[in-house]
Every structure is written in structure tokens, then in C-alpha cells.
Design an enzyme around this catalytic site. Structure first.
Site, short mmCIF file in Angstrom:
data_model
loop_
_atom_site.label_atom_id
_atom_site.label_comp_id
_atom_site.label_asym_id
_atom_site.label_seq_id
_atom_site.Cartn_x
_atom_site.Cartn_y
_atom_site.Cartn_z
N ARG A 16 48.10 -55.63 95.64
CA ARG A 16 47.05 -55.68 94.60
C ARG A 16 45.70 -56.10 95.19
O ARG A 16 44.93 -56.84 94.56
CB ARG A 16 47.46 -56.63 93.47
CG ARG A 16 48.49 -56.04 92.54
CD ARG A 16 48.81 -56.99 91.40
NE ARG A 16 49.48 -58.19 91.88
CZ ARG A 16 49.54 -59.34 91.24
NH1 ARG A 16 48.97 -59.46 90.06
NH2 ARG A 16 50.17 -60.37 91.75
N ASN A 117 51.13 -46.27 80.16
CA ASN A 117 50.60 -47.58 79.84
C ASN A 117 49.28 -47.85 80.54
O ASN A 117 48.83 -48.98 80.64
CB ASN A 117 51.62 -48.65 80.23
CG ASN A 117 52.32 -49.15 79.00
OD1 ASN A 117 51.73 -49.17 77.92
ND2 ASN A 117 53.55 -49.55 79.13
N ARG A 519 43.46 -54.97 85.84
CA ARG A 519 44.68 -55.52 85.25
C ARG A 519 45.91 -54.71 85.62
O ARG A 519 45.93 -53.48 85.49
CB ARG A 519 44.56 -55.59 83.74
CG ARG A 519 45.43 -56.64 83.15
CD ARG A 519 45.38 -56.62 81.64
NE ARG A 519 46.74 -56.64 81.15
CZ ARG A 519 47.46 -57.77 81.07
NH1 ARG A 519 46.93 -58.90 81.39
NH2 ARG A 519 48.71 -57.73 80.65
N CYS A 647 50.12 -54.59 66.97
CA CYS A 647 48.70 -54.67 67.33
C CYS A 647 48.38 -53.56 68.32
O CYS A 647 49.25 -52.75 68.63
CB CYS A 647 48.38 -56.03 67.93
SG CYS A 647 49.44 -56.47 69.30
N GLU A 669 47.22 -56.24 63.27
CA GLU A 669 45.84 -56.39 63.71
C GLU A 669 44.92 -55.51 62.86
O GLU A 669 45.13 -54.31 62.77
CB GLU A 669 45.74 -55.96 65.18
CG GLU A 669 44.36 -55.96 65.74
CD GLU A 669 44.34 -55.40 67.16
OE1 GLU A 669 45.21 -55.76 67.97
OE2 GLU A 669 43.45 -54.61 67.45
N HIS A 698 40.79 -61.85 70.07
CA HIS A 698 40.27 -61.30 71.33
C HIS A 698 38.83 -61.72 71.59
O HIS A 698 38.37 -61.69 72.71
CB HIS A 698 40.40 -59.78 71.34
CG HIS A 698 41.82 -59.34 71.16
ND1 HIS A 698 42.34 -59.03 69.92
CD2 HIS A 698 42.84 -59.21 72.03
CE1 HIS A 698 43.61 -58.71 70.05
NE2 HIS A 698 43.95 -58.81 71.32
N1 GLN Z 1 54.58 -63.16 69.73
C1 GLN Z 1 53.69 -62.63 70.72
C2 GLN Z 1 52.55 -63.61 70.98
O1 GLN Z 1 52.16 -64.28 70.09
C3 GLN Z 1 53.11 -61.30 70.29
C4 GLN Z 1 52.27 -60.69 71.38
C5 GLN Z 1 51.75 -59.31 71.07
O2 GLN Z 1 51.62 -58.91 69.97
N2 GLN Z 1 51.42 -58.56 72.06
O3 GLN Z 1 52.03 -63.73 72.06
ZN ZN Z 2 49.67 -58.77 68.91
#
Ligand code: GLN
Ligand code: ZN
Length: 778
Positions: A16, A117, A519, A647, A669, A698
Site C-alpha cells: 500500500r 466495491n 482508501r 446507508c 441514511e 459524515h
Molecule cells: N452497526 C454499524 C456501525 O454502527 C453499521 C455500520 C454501517 O452501516 N456501515 O458502525
Molecule cells: Zn450506516
């Protein structure tokens, strides 16, 4: 003789290096010369690896500082104008500014690269978009490679894909209108490559594997008629799916060759070979660029042999797509289980596979001792994989076969369950909760790391984690949340944590893959039947529950997300693997319930992203994905409340499937779209409870109480109060405690304020009704 090549390599470096260098540059700890040096070394290593493997063509132009789409925009001078950078004098800092945003301008939007991904930056096209001379980086990389005297094959994202993958802004009606200007730049770029002495250019048009609108399909012939005459020989690369629909279009295109994905869509190889023009190259991608399994050489050779017969030297043997979606090098995995290791191949190993397959198409080569030995070793590995008891667990298979429809159904429908749950939960209207994780402080991460390398005793580790749980519970009680969580301090990652404990998974040490920019993620490898040897989360959740009278929500990652964020077996359908994970989680859910944890959240943030690229494949996916979720969640009593969380994606188009999950509560979300999503939930008449995120976790800021109240009111306009929850829009692990404390206090205060307004409105309504009745009676 056939020729060997690959479509691209990982650019992150075996350790990396790119990530660490780029991040140091962003922090101001590395200067641009040193950064350039790291890039040069990664590119040189990648060229050397291809040469050492014996590939006939060395791919270049696959190195990008942040993203291939952004780099292509930089090449044609079309970074969004709002960043105000000079296209031909663009610096690396300008380039990163567009990717990451500045004080004045938000970052370019990021979205998933097809069904991978990896996330690319979305081009912004407006009536003001101009194309022109951009950076020379691409040419410099080509020159750098040509200086070594190899057969260099630059790769370039094609003009139609570059346009299609962007978004129209500022009133632009149709981005195809920009095509003529863009083509002028592609002509310039291709002509310059030709003048440098390049013979072949790989031009990627992955959009051909999508459901492409007719006007976009029709654009291909004129575009390539314009580019081909000025360009070196063009190899048009398609991947991620079947392009047989475009067979006649592609046959007639004035390109010199085409690449097909022979892993995702093996049958198209034959279809194309049958009518492929005799002056054109056909590149067959038979080594899987999307997964980590060792190529079954004998099988791949059987696929290639008739093609070699028909095409002779016009056959190119290749990886199915760019190897950027694979981890870099299996030889870095010193600690991996030896047996499993022998079933795997990462990018570097795949280079050897491509070269060997190509060589072995020549009967004389195939007869040579070293080739025979490689085929024998591979056959032995494949046979072991087919029969190993590490992979095939009859207990799991029996359980899977015994699954019934009733196992995927709750005992009662939601309305009856809601009554049973309300009876013991005794929650206020608009109950408040969080999504699961709390800040992963440096000390938590250090404790986990120390425990891993045996620098912290089991007892000390346990106590450190329990201390975090106590802290989390105390804080949640203090701020007045209604349904609490234990905080997930013990988890490094929501998939890896479970992958480490389930049988059938292995975790690599260095199996990193680029997710976006700097990332990287390290997906677990699912190699065998999935089995739960003992409960994974009960001790933590039960400990938390015993500290408080309020309900504590158990926290699991759902089967589809586990599948989606892992490298998955290729020896059985994804659907079967998903069901096996679901069965293991079903037992975990039962164990939690039995231990007194009777609110259980099963996260499925990746449900939407598993959706196949083509419309025709989607219904089938959604059906088994929903079934997997239901199998893991439906074994509980009516009183047990099942939550889910989603989300990162657009959900509008899969609402019926989200409802079919039949979770009692979904947290989702929505803050960034300002409750827009809720219109869809309202229109669809979502039947169960829902917690639209009212706090954007975020953003590194604390939302005010007033702001949150406004969002709750907006939600109330669309969702009845009895079915509305109040929660942040995702887990809080990336935030710090100061922000979280303040934000949650505001969130709870906002919920209380709205509750008070609701209560007084209800009292007033009741008074009004009574008054009316009295007036009428008088
Ligand atoms: N339960 C996980 C957290 O709170 C959910 C993470 C996610 O939605 N990516 O970190
Ligand atoms: Zn989430």
C-alpha cells in the site's frame, strides 16, 4: 501463437505504498518529488512483474493517483470548472482538490464502479464544459515504459463510457451533445500515442455490459469510425458482463480487436468466435480479475483451445478485467492457512496464470516438463478444493436442505408484533437510538492491536473493552437515549469481525484492494461452508444489557453485506453462500434472544449494491437476498424486535424488497438528501417502523437541536408518529466523543421537544372534539 496480456494491475503497491505516500503528501509531510518517485517505483514494479511473467503486452496508463475517471478528465482538460484549475497546467494538488474538495468547493461526487466495491469520481457535465489540452501524465507514463523497449499497450477509458458515467448539471439536457468536442481530444491523444510508436491501445468501454439506451449504442459506430483512422490499433475492452446483445454492432466496428469477459459470461466467447472477422483480434478474459481463486488451468485451456484453433494468432489470452480489484500478491501472506493458500491467486499470480495458459496453447509448449508440472500441481489443488472437508461441511448442507418456508417468516405479522413489543419495551413516541458503533478512539484501537500481537493479556483486553461498554452505557443513559447499544469497541470492521469467528472464512494479512482514492479494504475470503462454532457477540451484548434497565440492541452484520464485502466462493452460487451465512447468523440471533438481548439489529448497508448490472437479473437477486435476511432474522419470538440499517446508496428503486425484509424497524441514511427519500417511503406506504437519520454523521460538525427538530418534523409530515424513530444516519465510530456527546444531547432534546408538541397538539385536538360535541349538543 496466441498472445498474453492483462487489462490493468493494482496500483496501490504491494505494501500500500501509494496510500501512505499520498496521505503523507496531503498532510504536507512529503513533497511532490518524493511522491512522484513512489509512483514511478510502483509503475516500474508493475511493468517488471508483467515482463517477468512473460506477457506479450505490457499494460501502462493504469496507474492513477486517485481515480481512473478523474485522470481521464485531467487528460482531456475537463475537471469540473468549479475547481478553477488550469487544465493544461494542472498540478497534483489541483487534481487532489477536485477529488477531495476544498474549503470553497465540495468534493466531486463518488459512486460505485459498476458492481465492484471501487468508487470513481463522477464527471460533471454542463453547457459550459469544455475539453482541451490536459495533463501530459499519461504520455509521460507511456514514454517511461517505451524507454524499456517493451511492447507497450496503453489503456484509456473510452469516450462513450467517460460521458455516460458522468452527470448532467447546470441545465445540460443531454451529455451526448458534448461528444464532438470530446472526440477531438481523443483524436489528439490517440494520434500522439501513435506518433510515440505505440502499436496497440486498449480502449475500455465497460458501459457495453449495462442496459445501454439505444442512442448510446448507436453512437459507437460513428465514434470509432472517427477515432480508428488516427489511432494505433484499437482493442476495445468490455468487461463485467455479456455483450452478445451488441454482437453485430461490435463486429462492424472499425476497431482492430475486442476484449470479452470470459468469466462472467463464458458463452459469449464462442458466440463471438463463430462470426468474428478474420482480420481482428479477440481477447478472451479467462482468468478471473474479480476474485481470488486460482484459475482452473485445465478448464480454462479447454475453453481456449477451440478459440485458438479458429483464431490462431488473433487470439489474445487475458484476465477478465483489470486486476485492480484483486489483492496484489499472495506471496506476502506468510501466515495464511497453507491449505487455503494453495487455492488462491492474487494479481501477481494471475499474471503467471495468463502467461502459462497462453503458452500452453502451443502443443509443443504444452508437452514441456515445466508446463506439465504446473498443470499437474493445479489439478491437484483443484481436486483438493472440490473434496476438502475444510470446505464441505455436511452439517451445514443438511441444515440448508432442511430449511422451510416457515423458517423465513415471523410467527405473526408486523401489527401483532408491534403490540407485543410495545408491551414490554414501553418506549415513548419517537424513540431515540443510535446505529451501533461509538467513537473508536486511539486507545481502543491500540488495545485491540496489542491483544492481537499478544502484548495485552486476554484478561486485560476483556477489561478494557468492558470499560468501554460501561462508558458507552453511562453516556447513553445520561443523555436519555431510549434504546442503547454496546458501542462495538471490540470490532475492527463490521465484516472482518464476523469473518474471523465463522468457519469457512479466512482473513488475509495484506489482501488490500482499493476502495477509493487512498482508501483500501481487506475483504475476508469465504472458502467453505459457513458454520458458527460458538456465539460471536453474546458475551459483549449481554454484558451491556446487564448494566442497564433500558433495552440494549444487539448488533450483527447481515448475510448480504457479509457476502458483498467478501471474496466469495466460485464453486457454488452466491445465493447458497448467502443462505449459509444467514443460517449461522440465525443461530447467533437465537443465542442473543436467549441471553435476554431482545432488540437485535442486523445491518444490511450493502443490500442495494449487490443489485446486478442488468435489469433482467435483478428480481432473482432481490428474491434470494431478501430470503437470506429473513432466514437469519425470522427465528425469534414476536416480542423480539428486529432492526435493520442501510446507508451509502439510493433505495428508491428497491423499496418493495426493503419492505419484504419485514424488519420491525429500519434506520436509514436520509439526511444528505434532506428527507427526500421519505417521499418515496410515504408514496410506497412503508408498513413498518422507520428511523430516517436526522444527524449526518459524515459531516464533522454538531447539528443543532433546531436543525434536528426540523428534520423530525419533515419526517412526521410523511410517516405517522407511532412508526417513527429518531437516530443518526450511520454508526459513530469515525467521530470523536466531544462531537458525539453534543450531537446526541441535541438529538434527544429535539425528540423531546417534538414529543411535547405532539402531546399538546393531541390534547388540543381532543379538547376541540369535546367542544364541538358540546356545541352540537346545545
Ligand atoms: N452497526 C454499524 C456501525 O454502527 C453499521 C455500520 C454501517 O452501516 N456501515 O458502525
Ligand atoms: Zn450506516
Amino acid at each position: 501463437m496466441a498472445q498474453a496480456h492483462v487489462l490493468g494491475l493494482p496500483r496501490i503497491g504491494a505494501q500500500r505504498e501509494l496510500k501512505f505516500a499520498v496521505e503523507a503528501f496531503w498532510r504536507g509531510e512529503m513533497d511532490v518529488a518524493a511522491l512522484q518517485d513512489v509512483g514511478r517505483r510502483i509503475r516500474a514494479a508493475n511493468r517488471r512483474a508483467q515482463r517477468d511473467a512473460g506477457l506479450d503486452w505490457i499494460v501502462v496508463g493504469d496507474f492513477h493517483w486517485y481515480d481512473q475517471v478523474l485522470s481521464t478528465l485531467a487528460l482531456v482538460g475537463a475537471l469540473p470548472a468549479r475547481f478553477d484549475a488550469s487544465p493544461s497546467a494542472l498540478t497534483l494538488s489541483d487534481y487532489f482538490a477536485a477529488a477531495r474538495g476544498t474549503a470553497a468547493q465540495g468534493a466531486m461526487e463518488m459512486t460505485k464502479w459498476f458492481d465492484t466495491n471501487y468508487h470513481y469520481l463522477v464527471p460533471e457535465y454542463s453547457p459550459q464544459t469544455r475539453f482541451g489540452n490536459g495533463t501530459d501524465w499519461f504520455f509521460e507514463e507511456v514514454t517511461e515504459a517505451l524507454a524499456e523497449g517493451d511492447n507497450v499497450k496503453p489503456v484509456l477509458l473510452g469516450p462513450l463510457s467517460l460521458l455516460y458515467l458522468g452527470k448532467e448539471k447546470g441545465g445540460l439536457a443531454d451529455r451526448l451533445a458534448l461528444l464532438p468536442d470530446l472526440l477531438a481530444q481523443y483524436e489528439r491523444v490517440l494520434a500522439r500515442l501513435k506518433s510515440l510508436g505505440v502499436q496497440w491501445v486498449q480502449i475500455d468501454e465497460p458501459i457495453l455490459a449495462l442496459d445501454l439506451p439505444a442512442n448510446w449504442c448507436e453512437a459507437f459506430a460513428p465514434v470509432y469510425a472517427r477515432l480508428a483512422p488516427v489511432a494505433p490499433s484499437l482493442l476495445l475492452a468490455t468487461y463485467f458482463g455479456d455483450v452478445t446483445d451488441h454482437l453485430s454492432l461490435l463486429t462492424a466496428l472499425p476497431v482492430s480487436g475486442i476484449h470479452l469477459d470470459g468469466v462472467r459470461a463464458p458463452r459469449q466467447l464462442e458466440a463471438f468466435a463463430r462470426q468474428w472477422p478474420c482480420d481482428k483480434v479477440l481477447s478472451a478474459g479467462v482468468v478471473d480479475a474479480r476474485n481470488v481463486w486460482r484459475c482452473d488451468l485445465a478448464r480454462a485451456r479447454d475453453m481456449l483451445a477451440p478459440l485458438a484453433e479458429a483464431l490462431g494468432e488473433r487470439l489474445w489470452v487475458a484476465s477478465s478485467g483489470s486486476l485492480m480489484h484483486c489483492p496484489v500478491d499472495l506471496s506476502s501472506e506468510a501466515r495464511l492457512d497453507k491449505e487455503v493458500r494453495n487455492w488462491l491467486a492474487f494479481a501477481m499470480q494471475k499474471l503467471d496464470e495468463v502467461a502459462l495458459l497462453c503458452r500452453s496453447l502451443d502443443p509443443a509448449e504444452f508437452a514441456r516438463a515445466d508446463v506439465r508440472a504446473a498443470y499437474l500441481a493445479d489439478a491437484a489443488a483443484q481436486a483438493a478444493r472440490r473434496t476438502s472437508p475444510r470446505i464441505h461441511n455436511t452439517m451445514v448442507q443438511r441444515r440448508l436442505a432442511a430449511l422451510t418456508e416457515a423458517d423465513a417468516r415471523r410467527r405473526s405479522d408486523y401489527p401483532a408484533r408491534a403490540v407485543a413489543q410495545r408491551a414490554w419495551l414501553e418506549l415513548p413516541v419517537l424513540p431515540t437510538t443510535t446505529i451501533g458503533s461509538f467513537p473508536q478512539t486511539a486507545s481502543i484501537r491500540a488495545a485491540r492491536a496489542d491483544f492481537r500481537r499478544c502484548a495485552l493479556s486476554h484478561l486485560d483486553y476483556l477489561e478494557t473493552m468492558r470499560e468501554q461498554i460501561r462508558l458507552a452505557i453511562e453516556k447513553q443513559e445520561a443523555c436519555g437515549l431510549d434504546v442503547l447499544v454496546h458501542g462495538e469497541a471490540e470490532r475492527n470492521d463490521m465484516v472482518e469481525y464476523f469473518g474471523e469467528q465463522l468457519w469457512g472464512f479466512v482473513i488475509t494479512e495484506h489482501g488490500w484492494v482499493q476502495s477509493y482514492g487512498s482508501r483500501c479494504v481487506k475483504p475476508p475470503v469465504i472458502y467453505g461452508d459457513v458454520y458458527l462454532p460458538e456465539p460471536m457477540t453474546v458475551a459483549w451484548s449481554a454484558y451491556a444489557q446487564q448494566l442497564t434497565d433500558k433495552p440494549v440492541k444487539g448488533m450483527l452484520t447481515g448475510p448480504v453485506t457479509m457476502l458483498q464485502w467478501s471474496f466469495v466462493r466460485d464453486d457454488q452460487p452466491r445465493e447458497i453462500t448467502a443462505l449459509q451465512i444467514a443460517l449461522a447468523l440465525r443461530e447467533e440471533v437465537a443465542a442473543l434472544e436467549k441471553a435476554g438481548v431482545r432488540v437485535i439489529q442486523i445491518d444490511e448497508p450493502a443490500l442495494r449494491e449487490g443489485l446486478p448490472l442488468r435489469e433482467r437479473d435483478r428480481a432473482e437477486y432481490l428474491e434470494w437476498a431478501v430470503r437470506a435476511f429473513r432466514v437469519c432474522s425470522c427465528g425469534v419470538a414476536d416480542e423480539t424486535q428486529i432492526h435493520t440499517h442501510m446507508c451509502y446508496s439510493e433505495f428508491h428503486d428497491i423499496l418493495p424488497s426493503i419492505a419484504a425484509l419485514d424488519a420491525d424497524v429500519i434506520s436509514i441514511e436520509t439526511t444528505r438528501s434532506d428527507m427526500e427519500l421519505l417521499d418515496a417511503f410515504e408514496a410506497f406506504d412503508y408498513p413498518n417502523e422507520i428511523g430516517p437519520g436526522v444527524y449526518d454523521i459524515h459531516a464533522p460538525r454538531v447539528p443543532s437541536q433546531a436543525e434536528i427538530e426540523r428534520l423530525i418534523e419533515a419526517a412526521l409530515a410523511r410517516i405517522p408518529a407511532e412508526r417513527l424513530w429518531v437516530n443518526p444516519d450511520c454508526g459513530l465510530k469515525t467521530r470523536d466523543w466531544a462531537q458525539v456527546d453534543a450531537a446526541l444531547a441535541n438529538m434527544v432534546a429535539a425528540a423531546k421537544a417534538v414529543r411535547a408538541r405532539l402531546a399538546s397538539a393531541r390534547i388540543q385536538a381532543e379538547m376541540q372534539t369535546r367542544l364541538c360535541a358540546q356545541v352540537q349538543a346545545a
